[in-house]
Design a protein around this motif. Sequence first.
Motif, PDB file in Angstrom:
ATOM      1  N   VAL A   1       0.851  -1.188   0.000  1.00  0.00           N
ATOM      2  CA  VAL A   1       0.000   0.000   0.000  1.00  0.00           C
ATOM      3  C   VAL A   1       0.892   1.246   0.000  1.00  0.00           C
ATOM      4  O   VAL A   1       1.273   1.752   1.067  1.00  0.00           O
ATOM      5  N   PRO A   2       1.245   1.749  -1.182  1.00  0.00           N
ATOM      6  CA  PRO A   2       2.073   2.967  -1.218  1.00  0.00           C
ATOM      7  C   PRO A   2       1.277   4.179  -0.753  1.00  0.00           C
ATOM      8  O   PRO A   2       0.110   4.362  -1.117  1.00  0.00           O
ATOM      9  N   ALA A   3       1.909   4.994   0.055  1.00  0.00           N
ATOM     10  CA  ALA A   3       1.252   6.178   0.613  1.00  0.00           C
ATOM     11  C   ALA A   3       1.344   7.347  -0.358  1.00  0.00           C
ATOM     12  O   ALA A   3       2.402   7.606  -0.939  1.00  0.00           O
ATOM     13  N   ALA A   4       0.237   8.049  -0.523  1.00  0.00           N
ATOM     14  CA  ALA A   4       0.254   9.256  -1.346  1.00  0.00           C
ATOM     15  C   ALA A   4       0.853  10.420  -0.563  1.00  0.00           C
ATOM     16  O   ALA A   4       1.761  11.105  -1.022  1.00  0.00           O
ATOM     17  N   GLN A   5       0.328  10.634   0.664  1.00  0.00           N
ATOM     18  CA  GLN A   5       0.826  11.689   1.544  1.00  0.00           C
ATOM     19  C   GLN A   5       1.104  11.072   2.911  1.00  0.00           C
ATOM     20  O   GLN A   5       0.205  11.007   3.755  1.00  0.00           O
ATOM     21  N   PRO A   6       2.320  10.638   3.170  1.00  0.00           N
ATOM     22  CA  PRO A   6       2.616  10.012   4.466  1.00  0.00           C
ATOM     23  C   PRO A   6       2.392  10.999   5.602  1.00  0.00           C
ATOM     24  O   PRO A   6       2.857  12.141   5.547  1.00  0.00           O
ATOM     25  N   PRO A   7       1.675  10.571   6.644  1.00  0.00           N
ATOM     26  CA  PRO A   7       1.353  11.502   7.733  1.00  0.00           C
ATOM     27  C   PRO A   7       2.503  11.759   8.688  1.00  0.00           C
ATOM     28  O   PRO A   7       2.525  12.782   9.382  1.00  0.00           O
ATOM     29  N   HIS A   8       3.478  10.846   8.718  1.00  0.00           N
ATOM     30  CA  HIS A   8       4.526  10.933   9.736  1.00  0.00           C
ATOM     31  C   HIS A   8       5.735  11.749   9.306  1.00  0.00           C
ATOM     32  O   HIS A   8       6.594  12.069  10.122  1.00  0.00           O
ATOM     33  N   LYS A   9       5.816  12.058   7.998  1.00  0.00           N
ATOM     34  CA  LYS A   9       6.971  12.831   7.527  1.00  0.00           C
ATOM     35  C   LYS A   9       6.653  13.461   6.180  1.00  0.00           C
ATOM     36  O   LYS A   9       5.818  12.958   5.419  1.00  0.00           O
TER      37      LYS A   9
ATOM     38  N   SER B   1      -2.358   9.969   4.214  1.00  0.00           N
ATOM     39  CA  SER B   1      -2.569   8.517   4.107  1.00  0.00           C
ATOM     40  C   SER B   1      -2.498   7.870   5.483  1.00  0.00           C
ATOM     41  O   SER B   1      -1.472   7.301   5.869  1.00  0.00           O
ATOM     42  N   PHE B   2      -3.597   7.949   6.219  1.00  0.00           N
ATOM     43  CA  PHE B   2      -3.632   7.377   7.560  1.00  0.00           C
ATOM     44  C   PHE B   2      -3.867   5.870   7.476  1.00  0.00           C
ATOM     45  O   PHE B   2      -4.790   5.400   6.803  1.00  0.00           O
ATOM     46  N   THR B   3      -3.058   5.121   8.201  1.00  0.00           N
ATOM     47  CA  THR B   3      -3.171   3.665   8.209  1.00  0.00           C
ATOM     48  C   THR B   3      -4.519   3.206   8.738  1.00  0.00           C
ATOM     49  O   THR B   3      -5.075   2.212   8.266  1.00  0.00           O
ATOM     50  N   SER B   4      -5.072   3.912   9.706  1.00  0.00           N
ATOM     51  CA  SER B   4      -6.370   3.516  10.272  1.00  0.00           C
ATOM     52  C   SER B   4      -7.461   3.547   9.211  1.00  0.00           C
ATOM     53  O   SER B   4      -8.332   2.663   9.165  1.00  0.00           O
TER      54      SER B   4
END
Length: 405
Positions: A36-44, A86-89
């Motif tokens: 699942v590639p993230a579009a906008q990673p929330p952590h960085k 892109s929140f994992t939850s």
Amino acid sequence: MRIGIYGGTFNPPHLGHMTAARSIMEALELDKLIFVPAAQPPHKALPALTATAGERWEMICLAADGLLLGERVEVSDLEMSREGKSFTSDTLAQLRLRYPEDELWLLTGTDMFLSLHSWHEPEKILALCSVAAFSREKAGDRWAMESQAKALEERFGARVRLLELPEVREISSTQIREQLARGDEAAAESLPEPVYGYILRHGLYGTHADLKRLSDRDLRACSYSMIRAKRIKHVKGTEEEAQRLALRWGGDAVKARRAAILHDCTKYLELPEQLALCEQYGIELDEMERKMVKLLHSKTGAAIARAVYGADEDIFWAIFWHTTGKADMTLLEQILYLADYMEPNRDFPGVERLRALAYEDLDKALLLGFEMSVEEMRERGLQVHPNTLSARDWMLSRGVTLEDT
């Protein structure tokens, strides 16, 4: 069904990711693995010198295909198609709707696992799935991970499994990007070949490769990035066979090798794309070719080889004719035709006879190849292209015969 979910920015996807994925599938006995590639990673925040979401998507698809696990591996666009961070939850909630009865496992490396309690909605994440955290060989990792696992279990009721994967290479995506930007060849050693080729083709991460003057290694990578992973074995076999035939019959081994590397580069394009390339490069087609997509990759592949990768005219024509053959073929054209037909991975009745003959009498081997191709097409109820018939008749007109073989 037991399903693993492997998220990340994959910027770029590297061999560390792929080795971990394969090892985890075995350790957890997963039925399916979903990247699942993230579009906008929330952590960085994504670095300035980076690939777009679409480019990262293409690269992880190439890397995942390289695992050669078929439908057991897929790449999901859930986070690419969803607006916002892109929140994992949110991703797990969507996957739980898709797989309501299945066992979901979130896969995470050491650093991300140790910070999982601070993610967005950790309680929701841990209610929706189990967690498989993997570490490599860092001293102290095990103690820290065991402490985190206990804390997550006590606070959220999490189900956690810790995996030690000593075979997984410690690779930094940041370091790879820096290596690529400064032209350090070490970057290629940390990337799947098709991913490296994609980066070169698209000039990502500050690369500025001259595609018309690539080394054999980089040309291979670019070619492999254009085809399915299951085809790479054939392309490698054709390259090896073409070089051997060139050395046996006094041909140009370098040109034979490079023609073979590129001969199937457009193999997986659909008919509309093939026809568009033919129109773009002024390739005239007969009525049969306009309807049969399998006849077009040799022509469009030749055009790409010359226009994009700077192939010489003789390499262009060798690729152009490698599917049907033709009358009055040059030595290089003959070599590529036969190499493609009988490379070591081919397995069909008569191939051993063809291989032996190719190193004894090139003319007879060609005639046998044409005869076998005509016979196969007719047995399958398919029309034989006129160029193949002309190629066979050309050999016969020169007095070549198979009677004494």
